[in-house]
Design an enzyme around this catalytic site. Structure first.
Site, mmCIF file in Angstrom:
data_model
loop_
_atom_site.group_PDB
_atom_site.id
_atom_site.type_symbol
_atom_site.label_atom_id
_atom_site.label_comp_id
_atom_site.label_asym_id
_atom_site.label_seq_id
_atom_site.Cartn_x
_atom_site.Cartn_y
_atom_site.Cartn_z
ATOM 1 N N SER A 226 5.507 6.402 0.108
ATOM 2 C CA SER A 226 4.966 5.563 -0.969
ATOM 3 C C SER A 226 5.724 5.823 -2.277
ATOM 4 C CB SER A 226 3.482 5.866 -1.142
ATOM 5 O OG SER A 226 3.323 7.247 -1.398
ATOM 6 N N CYS A 281 6.699 -1.458 5.806
ATOM 7 C CA CYS A 281 7.205 -1.634 4.442
ATOM 8 C C CYS A 281 7.858 -2.991 4.288
ATOM 9 C CB CYS A 281 8.179 -0.528 4.081
ATOM 10 S SG CYS A 281 9.682 -0.622 5.037
HETATM 11 P P1 NAD Z 1 3.230 9.001 1.862
HETATM 12 O O1 NAD Z 1 3.974 8.797 0.597
HETATM 13 O O2 NAD Z 1 1.789 9.332 1.802
HETATM 14 O O3 NAD Z 1 3.901 10.199 2.711
HETATM 15 C C1 NAD Z 1 5.280 10.212 3.020
HETATM 16 C C2 NAD Z 1 5.732 11.657 3.189
HETATM 17 O O4 NAD Z 1 5.589 12.336 1.943
HETATM 18 C C3 NAD Z 1 4.917 12.448 4.203
HETATM 19 O O5 NAD Z 1 5.791 13.240 4.961
HETATM 20 C C4 NAD Z 1 3.988 13.310 3.343
HETATM 21 O O6 NAD Z 1 3.689 14.542 3.938
HETATM 22 C C5 NAD Z 1 4.796 13.514 2.089
HETATM 23 N N1 NAD Z 1 3.965 13.638 0.881
HETATM 24 C C6 NAD Z 1 2.787 13.035 0.622
HETATM 25 N N2 NAD Z 1 2.341 13.359 -0.606
HETATM 26 C C7 NAD Z 1 3.261 14.187 -1.144
HETATM 27 C C8 NAD Z 1 3.379 14.863 -2.390
HETATM 28 N N3 NAD Z 1 2.452 14.752 -3.327
HETATM 29 N N4 NAD Z 1 4.455 15.646 -2.609
HETATM 30 C C9 NAD Z 1 5.420 15.755 -1.660
HETATM 31 N N5 NAD Z 1 5.356 15.128 -0.457
HETATM 32 C C10 NAD Z 1 4.302 14.360 -0.195
HETATM 33 O O7 NAD Z 1 3.491 7.693 2.750
HETATM 34 P P2 NAD Z 1 2.804 7.256 4.126
HETATM 35 O O8 NAD Z 1 1.395 6.860 3.859
HETATM 36 O O9 NAD Z 1 3.070 8.246 5.183
HETATM 37 O O10 NAD Z 1 3.675 5.958 4.469
HETATM 38 C C11 NAD Z 1 3.412 4.693 3.959
HETATM 39 C C12 NAD Z 1 4.280 4.372 2.770
HETATM 40 O O11 NAD Z 1 5.655 4.462 3.123
HETATM 41 C C13 NAD Z 1 4.091 2.961 2.260
HETATM 42 O O12 NAD Z 1 4.090 2.955 0.857
HETATM 43 C C14 NAD Z 1 5.292 2.222 2.803
HETATM 44 O O13 NAD Z 1 5.666 1.055 2.085
HETATM 45 C C15 NAD Z 1 6.330 3.277 2.705
HETATM 46 N N6 NAD Z 1 7.449 2.998 3.585
HETATM 47 C C16 NAD Z 1 8.603 2.574 3.012
HETATM 48 C C17 NAD Z 1 9.675 2.242 3.811
HETATM 49 C C18 NAD Z 1 10.961 1.772 3.204
HETATM 50 O O14 NAD Z 1 11.927 1.627 3.933
HETATM 51 N N7 NAD Z 1 11.036 1.519 1.915
HETATM 52 C C19 NAD Z 1 9.565 2.345 5.206
HETATM 53 C C20 NAD Z 1 8.356 2.793 5.746
HETATM 54 C C21 NAD Z 1 7.298 3.118 4.923
#
Ligand code: NAD
Length: 489
Positions: A226, A281
């Protein structure tokens, strides 16, 4: 209850973490196991293992390195059914969506098998008399990927195959919400007999990520998740002197012109908005109809949303699975309510459905909201559920302005038969992935997975040539040859 283990230096290791997170099947609510919140010491062990394996791996010729990827490709093909079932079990998407994901993961392995040619540099003879200059690509050292839940197999494969084929060693931190798939993938990686330390897996959440970001040995960060977390990761990577490719969230608008093929466009838009329960995404989140496209498209998409079959991804006939957690479900339902408060009209309301046999699942049926106001939250908030907002404008120019208004720039699509409109849209839309009569404009493995504005931070993207550039550093060599051939002094 199964405890997820780490994989470090070619060995499966139980984490010494005191804290664990439970993860569950999103369709049934049934617990699938516990993920350890691995400690900084465990991140350090993985980084040391990767650093220790690097010198010998880097010296291994590229043609030999890719032999492990050819083996991996075959193992993935042999195990695609079980891998796909695992994805569905923990992520909730349907089995055919999981198989599609696995195909995309495999394609990245196939492209990375071309590293012996992709990694080539270039040279110029006689930049001065008897002096030659070369650019060679060398691996960086240790890289790490921090991954989201929505494509637990594909997304780590936008990075890992390229990283190791280029001679780097690597660490993967899978999503804590869907860690099983990567465990299974590491069993297959282990079966290729890759030397210990070349690939490592450390499970955990935010604190584990922080330890990765701070670790001095890790030189490159690939992140997908995200946008708020992406911004943090990008800033921390810069603070600790690492190169980073950081993909964030999205709010993808699709434009439908009056001359679009209505039947085809409706099906494609519905697949994009509701497929994978809207947790892509590249999912359609807003449709902007232009002029008289509004009436017929609204009617058609409303009907399509009502007809889609919601159910467990491992059962026959289900077209849309659940969202990942009860929290994701209540967040999406809250945003639908917010849309209503902002003045949107709910044409199809998918909140609180009862799916027979799966009463504890995180299901939301497809939802369609009409008249999303430009100044409200719904226009700009990523919902990450099967929820589609509709807007209407008078011209293509106004529609393109809307595409360029939000913070995100992941994908936008245009549905039309007009070449001129398509060219204008492709030229002017401020997003990284463009679809013309395409609902999910996902780049193949030999193209970069782009993203602009708040959907991407960095320069080089995942996949293809971008990945090769990201996972190598350029070295320029200028060399003088014997004095008979050289400039005279
Ligand atoms: P997320 O941001 O909650 O988590 C992603 C990763 O970050 C995980 O491994 C998690 O453990 C880690 N993380 C979470 N909070 C953190 C913090 N405070 N500090 C450090 N690391 C942290 O995302 P999600 O819910 O797993 O995935 C969905 C999101 O990913 C959506 O926003 C989606 O649009 C995005 N996404 C983007 C793409 C792209 O290509 N742009 C592709 C797939 C998903």
């Amino acid at each position: 209850m199964e405890e997820i283990r780490n994989y470090v230096d070619g060995v499966w290791k139980s984490s010494s973490a005191e804290e664990h997170l439970e993860f569950a099947n999103p369709a049934t609510g049934e617990s699938l196991g516990q993920v350890p919140l691995s400690t900084p010491e465990e991140v350090d062990q993985a980084a040391q293992a990767a650093a220790g394996a690097f010198p010998e791996w880097r010296r291994t010729p590229a043609v030999e390195r890719v032999q492990y990827l050819f083996k991996l490709k075959n193992l993935l093909e042999e195990n695609i059914e079980e891998l796909s079932r695992t994805i569905t079990l923990e992520n909730g998407k349907t089995l055919s969506e999981s198989k599609g994901e696995m195909r995309r993961a495999i394609e990245n392995v196939e492209v990375a098998c071309g590293i012996p040619i992709l990694i080539q540099g270039y040279n110029s003879e006689d930049i001065a008399r008897g002096i030659d200059e070369h650019m060679i690509r060398q691996p960086i050292g240790v890289g790490a990927a921090i991954c989201p839940f929505n494509f637990p197999a594909m997304i780590p494969f936008w990075f890992m195959p390229y990283a190791i084929a280029c001679g780097n060693t690597f660490i993967i931190k899978p999503s804590e919400k869907a860690p099983l798939t990567m465990t299974m993938l590491f069993e297959l990686l282990a079966a290729t007999d890759l030397p210990g330390g070349v690939v490592n897996m450390v499970n955990g959440a935010a604190d584990t990520v922080q330890a990765i970001l701070e670790h001095p040995t890790i030189r490159a960060i690939s992140f997908v998740g995200s946008t708020p977390v992406a911004k943090h990761v990008y800033a921390e990577a810069a603070k600790y002197g690492k190169r980073a490719q950081v993909q964030g969230g999205a709010k993808n608008p699709l434009i439908v012109l009056p001359d679009a093929d209505l039947e085809l466009s409706t099906k494609i838009v519905a697949d994009s908005a509701f497929g994978s329960a809207g947790q892509r995404c590249l999912a359609a989140s807003l449709v902007v109809t232009v002029g008289e496209a509004r009436g017929p498209f609204t009617e058609a998409i409303t009907q399509a949303a009502t007809e889609r079959v919601v159910g467990y991804g491992l059962d026959e006939g289900g077209e849309i699975g659940p969202v990942i957690t009860p929290g994701s479900r209540s967040r999406a339902e809250g945003l639908i309510e917010k849309g209503e408060q902002e003045g949107a009209k709910i044409l199809v309301d998918g909140r609180n459905p009862t799916i027979s046999g799966y009463e504890s699942g995180n299901f939301i049926r497809p939802t369609v909201m009409d008249g999303v106001p430009l100044d409200g939250d719904i226009f700009k908030t990523e919902i990450f559920g099967p929820v589609l907002g509709l807007m209407n404008v008078d011209s293509v120019d106004q529609a393109i302005d809307l595409v360029n208004t939000g913070d995100y720039g992941n994908m936008a699509s245009l549905f039309t038969n007009s070449g001129a409109a398509a060219r204008k849209f492709r030229y002017e839309a401020q997003v990284g992935n463009i679809g013309i009569n395409i609902g999910v404009a996902a780049p193949m493995a030999f193209f970069p997975f782009s993203g602009w504005r708040d959907s991407f931070f960095g320069v080089l993207h995942g996949q293809g040539r971008d990945a090769v550039e990201f996972f190598t550093q350029e070295k320029v060599v200028v060399e003088r040859w014997p004095k008979d051939w050289s400039r005279k002094f």
